[in-house]
Design a protein around this motif. Structure first.
Motif, short mmCIF file in Angstrom:
data_model
loop_
_atom_site.label_atom_id
_atom_site.label_comp_id
_atom_site.label_asym_id
_atom_site.label_seq_id
_atom_site.Cartn_x
_atom_site.Cartn_y
_atom_site.Cartn_z
N GLN A 39 61.83 112.49 21.56
CA GLN A 39 60.62 112.49 22.39
C GLN A 39 59.36 112.46 21.53
OE1 GLN A 39 60.41 115.82 25.04
NE2 GLN A 39 58.46 115.19 25.94
N GLN A 40 59.34 113.27 20.47
CA GLN A 40 58.18 113.27 19.59
C GLN A 40 58.03 111.92 18.87
OE1 GLN A 40 58.83 116.61 17.01
NE2 GLN A 40 58.15 118.13 18.53
N GLN A 87 55.12 106.80 18.20
CA GLN A 87 55.08 105.34 18.23
C GLN A 87 54.09 104.84 19.27
OE1 GLN A 87 59.14 104.15 18.88
NE2 GLN A 87 59.78 104.59 16.78
N LYS A 88 54.05 105.50 20.40
CA LYS A 88 53.09 105.10 21.45
C LYS A 88 51.66 105.31 20.97
CE LYS A 88 52.03 105.95 26.31
NZ LYS A 88 52.39 106.76 27.52
N ARG A 89 51.41 106.42 20.27
CA ARG A 89 50.07 106.68 19.76
C ARG A 89 49.67 105.65 18.72
NH1 ARG A 89 47.86 108.90 15.50
NH2 ARG A 89 49.92 109.33 14.60
N GLN A 90 50.59 105.32 17.81
CA GLN A 90 50.29 104.32 16.79
C GLN A 90 50.03 102.95 17.40
OE1 GLN A 90 53.49 104.39 13.96
NE2 GLN A 90 53.00 106.44 13.18
N ALA A 91 50.82 102.58 18.42
CA ALA A 91 50.60 101.29 19.08
C ALA A 91 49.23 101.25 19.76
CB ALA A 91 51.71 101.03 20.10
N ARG A 92 48.84 102.36 20.36
CA ARG A 92 47.54 102.40 21.02
C ARG A 92 46.41 102.31 19.99
NH1 ARG A 92 45.24 103.79 25.77
NH2 ARG A 92 43.22 104.84 25.71
N GLU A 93 46.54 103.01 18.87
CA GLU A 93 45.53 102.94 17.83
C GLU A 93 45.43 101.53 17.25
OE1 GLU A 93 46.46 105.89 14.97
OE2 GLU A 93 45.79 107.60 16.22
#
Length: 222
Positions: free
Chosen positions: A106-107, A112-118
């Motif tokens: 989950q972490q 990965q979601k945070r990096q893709a958004r950035e």
């Protein structure tokens, strides 16, 4: 007002008549359980179903022990029931290792979601100057087109007034009809001009191709 007072005096007199030694209501004692095992009648239609199954037998064995006459071996769950219990335990009560692995996954997904958004934000910010420049060009082209349409309409109105006379009201039906006719003629001229330029461009391309073909067809003498 007199009636409630009279009812209150009657109640006080009734309590005084009873006196302090009078006995009040006393609930009957609960029914005593039998010390011997009790088995329901299976032929009785009012007997609950659960009392005819292993659940009731386990309850009697838990209360009376060997005196219940229940074989303890039959109370042990079957293989299918054990498999169901194990599956339920794995689903609702996972081990510490499984919970840690689930938390790690989950972490990792959140990271990965945070990096893709950035990364998406960085790409959009890098494109921002070009997007602003394109927007400004579009706004400028829109303003130029609006100004050109305004000037063209002013020229058409002036031409219509020259034909009909300056004393004619521009809001009259005659003036509006003439203005529409001039608009159609103007669009027709633009269309013809566009077609003419397209034909000239096609003819120039064909001429260039024809001039290039003889040069390509010539071969050096062996």
């Amino acid at each position: 007002m007199a009636a409630p007072m009279r009812q209150t005096r009657n109640l006080l007199g009734w309590v005084t008549t009873l006196g302090p030694g009078s006995r009040g209501y006393r609930a009957p004692p609960p029914p005593r359980r039998s010390r011997d095992p009790w088995w329901p009648d299976p032929d009785d239609p009012l007997t609950p179903r659960w009392q005819l199954g292993p659940r009731y037998a386990a309850k009697q064995f838990a209360r009376h022990g060997a005196a219940s006459g229940v074989d303890p071996g039959c109370l042990w769950p079957s293989r299918e029931q054990l498999l169901e219990l194990e599956a339920e335990e794995r689903e609702w009560y996972p081990s510490l290792a499984v919970m840690q692995e689930s938390l790690r996954v989950q972490q990792l997904a959140e990271e990965q979601k945070r990096q893709a958004r950035e990364q998406l934000i960085e790409e959009c910010m890098a494109k921002m100057p070009q997007m602003i420049e394109n927007w400004r060009r579009q706004q400028q082209a829109r303003r130029e087109k609006a100004q050109a349409d305004k000037e063209r309409r002013a020229r058409l109105q002036a031409e219509a007034q020259e034909r009909l006379g300056y004393h004619v009201d521009p809001r009259s039906a005659r003036f509006q009809e003439l203005l529409q006719d001039l608009e159609k003629q103007h669009r027709k001229r633009l269309k013809e001009e566009k077609q003419r330029k397209k034909k000239e461009a096609r003819a120039a391309a064909m001429a260039a191709a024809a001039a290039q073909d003889p040069a390509d067809s010539e071969t050096p003498d062996s």
